[in-house]
Design a protein around this motif. Structure first.
Motif, short mmCIF file in Angstrom:
data_model
loop_
_atom_site.label_atom_id
_atom_site.label_comp_id
_atom_site.label_asym_id
_atom_site.label_seq_id
_atom_site.Cartn_x
_atom_site.Cartn_y
_atom_site.Cartn_z
N LEU A 163 -7.66 -2.40 -2.70
CA LEU A 163 -6.64 -1.97 -1.73
C LEU A 163 -6.47 -0.46 -1.76
CD1 LEU A 163 -3.75 -4.54 -2.00
CD2 LEU A 163 -4.87 -3.81 0.07
N ALA A 164 -6.40 0.11 -2.96
CA ALA A 164 -6.18 1.54 -3.09
C ALA A 164 -7.34 2.33 -2.52
CB ALA A 164 -5.94 1.91 -4.55
N LEU A 165 -8.56 1.84 -2.75
CA LEU A 165 -9.75 2.53 -2.23
C LEU A 165 -9.77 2.49 -0.71
CD1 LEU A 165 -12.50 1.31 -4.71
CD2 LEU A 165 -11.78 3.67 -4.39
N ILE A 175 0.84 -1.20 0.00
CA ILE A 175 0.00 0.00 0.00
C ILE A 175 0.88 1.25 0.00
CG2 ILE A 175 -1.51 1.35 1.52
CD1 ILE A 175 -2.98 -1.07 2.17
N GLY A 176 0.36 2.29 -0.60
CA GLY A 176 1.05 3.59 -0.50
C GLY A 176 2.28 3.68 -1.37
N VAL A 177 2.12 3.48 -2.66
CA VAL A 177 3.27 3.52 -3.55
C VAL A 177 3.31 4.79 -4.39
CG1 VAL A 177 3.71 1.06 -3.68
CG2 VAL A 177 1.98 2.06 -5.13
N VAL A 178 2.16 5.46 -4.52
CA VAL A 178 2.12 6.71 -5.28
C VAL A 178 1.92 7.83 -4.26
CG1 VAL A 178 0.97 7.97 -7.13
CG2 VAL A 178 1.01 5.49 -7.17
N SER A 179 2.91 8.71 -4.13
CA SER A 179 2.85 9.64 -3.01
C SER A 179 1.80 10.73 -3.19
CB SER A 179 4.22 10.27 -2.78
OG SER A 179 4.62 10.95 -3.95
N LYS A 180 1.52 11.13 -4.40
CA LYS A 180 0.56 12.21 -4.61
C LYS A 180 -0.89 11.76 -4.57
CE LYS A 180 2.80 16.16 -5.61
NZ LYS A 180 3.61 16.11 -4.38
N ALA A 181 -1.13 10.46 -4.72
CA ALA A 181 -2.51 9.97 -4.78
C ALA A 181 -3.11 9.90 -3.38
CB ALA A 181 -2.55 8.60 -5.43
N ASP A 182 -4.45 9.91 -3.32
CA ASP A 182 -5.11 9.76 -2.02
C ASP A 182 -4.97 8.34 -1.51
OD1 ASP A 182 -6.38 12.33 -1.39
OD2 ASP A 182 -7.32 12.04 -3.33
N GLY A 183 -4.94 7.40 -2.44
CA GLY A 183 -4.74 6.01 -2.05
C GLY A 183 -4.08 5.28 -3.20
N THR A 189 2.03 -11.41 -12.83
CA THR A 189 1.12 -10.32 -13.16
C THR A 189 1.29 -9.23 -12.10
OG1 THR A 189 -0.42 -11.86 -14.11
CG2 THR A 189 -1.28 -9.69 -13.56
N LYS A 190 1.47 -7.99 -12.57
CA LYS A 190 1.72 -6.91 -11.62
C LYS A 190 0.91 -5.69 -12.04
CE LYS A 190 5.62 -4.56 -9.47
NZ LYS A 190 7.07 -4.53 -9.40
N VAL A 191 0.13 -5.16 -11.11
CA VAL A 191 -0.74 -4.03 -11.42
C VAL A 191 -0.54 -2.93 -10.38
CG1 VAL A 191 -3.14 -3.30 -11.66
CG2 VAL A 191 -2.48 -5.54 -12.42
N ILE A 192 -0.52 -1.70 -10.84
CA ILE A 192 -0.43 -0.57 -9.92
C ILE A 192 -1.73 0.21 -9.99
CG2 ILE A 192 0.75 0.96 -11.59
CD1 ILE A 192 2.39 1.98 -9.18
N ALA A 193 -2.27 0.58 -8.84
CA ALA A 193 -3.54 1.30 -8.80
C ALA A 193 -3.37 2.59 -8.02
CB ALA A 193 -4.61 0.44 -8.13
N ALA A 194 -4.01 3.66 -8.51
CA ALA A 194 -3.99 4.93 -7.79
C ALA A 194 -5.41 5.48 -7.75
CB ALA A 194 -3.07 5.93 -8.49
#
Lengths: 324, 236
Positions: free
Chosen positions: B140-142, B26-34, B43-48
């Motif tokens: 997870l991001a939500l 969790i918490g890989v994009v610093s500017k995003a809210d989640g 398989t690898k996916v990034i969500a913001a």
């Protein structure tokens, strides 16, 4: 925003020190409320015999109270709610907030506040800069850009929250208004507690610090709050020459020392935010002084060493507080 | 082709009811809210997630009493074996729609009127099951963004090859042409590519559901750890 995983190049000793400090923090807080944290769809234990009120972040499904957000369960009398950690700002009437103007429209400014919607600051809920009563004329409306334009940073208060969730602001005091000569920092709102005072003046450094409840923090050069009554007095007393003198003073540059102080405090806040520690004036100034006493340069403050030092200091501080 | 060896092992050495390794962060994009990264094997996916925030395009707002959920799915050009050129194709659009509907169903949108929630998903490595990985990453991001939800939506795929039901297909198994079901637990079941008799469907479906539960377990662990961390660091 909080780096949940500290992505800093830590040396072996720093790693050990950091880990130990974090463990100390963990052990300090674990006794307080250990299993109050919940995640989505965890059921919250309640006594069904007593009446209870379900608050934010809860929903009742098949007679069971479930959490709808991740956070910590709080109980106030009969009310049961989940306090979210990382979420956007939840406004309350009377909150002091710092925001950025994003649009000038009909009789109002739209202000970005880290809330689900933009805040609305009406022209009519602004006092004139010189404390005069505002006249509602079309000229006044046309001159709105003289007060705030897009991207200006300003400080206001939450006036009310409408039924549909939109947020109204007001700036009916001399302490509110445009902020200049400083830095705007954005941190997670849960790190800032509601206090009696959100405006701070550090007189030794000549710096103003505004901790907005919405997680926006302003660090800037100190400006005297102009009491409208005094200004009127001055106008009567002094001649025209002194008033031109005043405008000259306004345009003067911020001294290097002040600018360095602003940056240092700014970086102190960044470090605290990275580590996810609650901030108030005391903690920020302690971090600031720590960087000074350890002779750490401003640009080194965001490096690994200072993060470790601050974590250790925080653990020590909380332990000292517990003892008292 | 032989997808399951006589010993009951699959091409990558898994058993029929075994999933690939799951890594979630969790918490890989610093500017995003989640934000979150979700890996299932290769398989690898990034969500913001951004929001809830002011609606950017007012014409998109259909209902005034609830939040607008938008989802953008894209595959990195380097995500597959041969380089992808096409940016938007029908598959992408359809996937965005499916994910958006799934997430919309589980977010309590009526609590956030006049606002929008943006979900951005990018596939960094594709090896089958991107749809499931995307839904899991978005959940997870939500949750990280503190957006109220009815339930944790989780998803997992299962297929039927060599007369064996298989859990969590990888790319080779997926493109073998057998039937496969992607199950999203909470409200939605979606899509089947080939025909499957009713009784085998039951077993395949049950297998996928089991997979979902296992994933949900893992997601809960990650969230719980994260929540605890934040709370004790904050402390009062």
């Amino acid at each position: 925003m909080v780096m949940r995983k500290l992505e800093l190049p830590l040396s072996q000793t720093q790693k050990v020190r950091f880990k130990r400090a974090i463990e100390r923090l963990q052990s300090l807080s674990s006794t307080a409320n250990s299993d109050a944290s919940v995640i989505v769809t965890d059921s919250i234990p309640v006594n069904h015999d007593d009446a209870f009120l379900k608050g934010h972040g809860t929903s009742e499904v098949d007679g069971e109270l479930l959490a709808t957000v991740c956070g910590v369960v709080e109980r106030v009398d009969k009310l049961v709610y989940v306090r979210t950690l990382r979420a956007r700002y939840k406004p309350e009437v009377g909150d002091i907030v710092v925001g950025r103007v994003i649009e000038v429209s009909q009789k109002r400014w739209r202000v970005e506040l880290n809330f689900a919607q933009d805040g609305v600051l009406m022209l009519s809920s602004m006092t004139n800069p010189d404390g005069e009563q505002r006249r509602r004329t079309s000229v006044d409306e046309l001159n709105m850009r003289n007060i705030f334009v897009e991207h200006d940073v300003l400080c206001t208060e939450v006036r009310n929250i409408q039924q549909d969730g939109s947020l109204q602001l007001h700036a009916r005091s001399e302490k509110y208004g445009k902020l200049e000569k400083g830095q705007l920092l954005k941190v997670d709102p849960y790190l800032i507690k509601r206090r009696k005072h959100h405006f701070h003046y550090v007189d030794t450094l000549g710096i103003d610090l505004i901790l907005g409840c919405n997680g926006f923090i302003w660090v800037g050069e100190h400006v005297e709050v102009r009491d409208p009554m005094i200004i009127v007095d001055q106008k009567n007393d002094e001649t025209v020459s002194s008033s031109t003198n005043n405008t000259l003073k306004d345009q003067s540059h911020t001294t290097l020392e002040t600018r360095q102080c602003i940056c240092r405090i700014g970086n102190a806040i960044r470090v605290l935010s990275n580590l996810g520690f609650t901030m108030d004036l005391e903690v920020i100034m302690e971090t600031f002084n720590l960087s000074n006493s350890k002779n750490i340069d401003i640009y080194d403050m965001l490096g690994s060493e200072f993060h470790v030092v601050v974590t250790e200091n925080e653990a020590e501080r909380r332990r000292a507080k517990r003892r008292n | 082709m032989e997808y399951v060896s006589p010993e009951g092992l699959r091409l990558d050495g898994r058993r029929f009811n075994e999933m690939r390794q799951i890594v979630a962060e969790i918490g890989v994009v610093s500017k995003a809210d989640g934000s979150a990264v979700f890996e299932m094997g290769n398989t690898k996916v990034i969500a913001a997630v951004y929001g809830p925030r002011e609606i950017q395009n007012k014409s998109q707002q259909l209902k005034h009493d609830r939040a607008l959920v938008l989802c953008e799915y894209s595959m990195a050009q380097f995500s597959t074996g041969d380089r992808r050129r096409q940016k938007q194709d029908r598959r992408t659009t359809e996937l965005s729609l499916v994910i958006r509907q799934t997430m919309e169903a589980c977010i309590l949108t009526e609590l956030m009127p006049h606002s929008q929630i943006d979900i951005f998903l990018q596939v960094l490595q594709a090896d089958g099951g991107t749809r499931s990985a995307c839904i899991n990453a978005a959940t997870l991001a939500l949750a990280d963004a503190g957006i109220p939800m009815r339930d944790l939506a989780v998803s997992c795929s299962a297929g039927y090859l060599n007369s064996t039901p298989l859990l969590d297909l990888n790319y080779v198994e997926d493109s073998a042409g057998g039937a496969d079901v992607t199950v999203g637990i909470l409200p939605k079941t979606d899509k089947m590519d080939a025909k499957l008799p009713m009784e085998t469907f039951e077993t395949v479906f049950a297998l996928a559901s089991e997979g979902c539960k296992a994933i949900a377990e893992r997601i809960r662990e990650v969230l719980e750890e994260n929540t605890k961390q934040l709370e004790y660091r904050r402390a009062a």
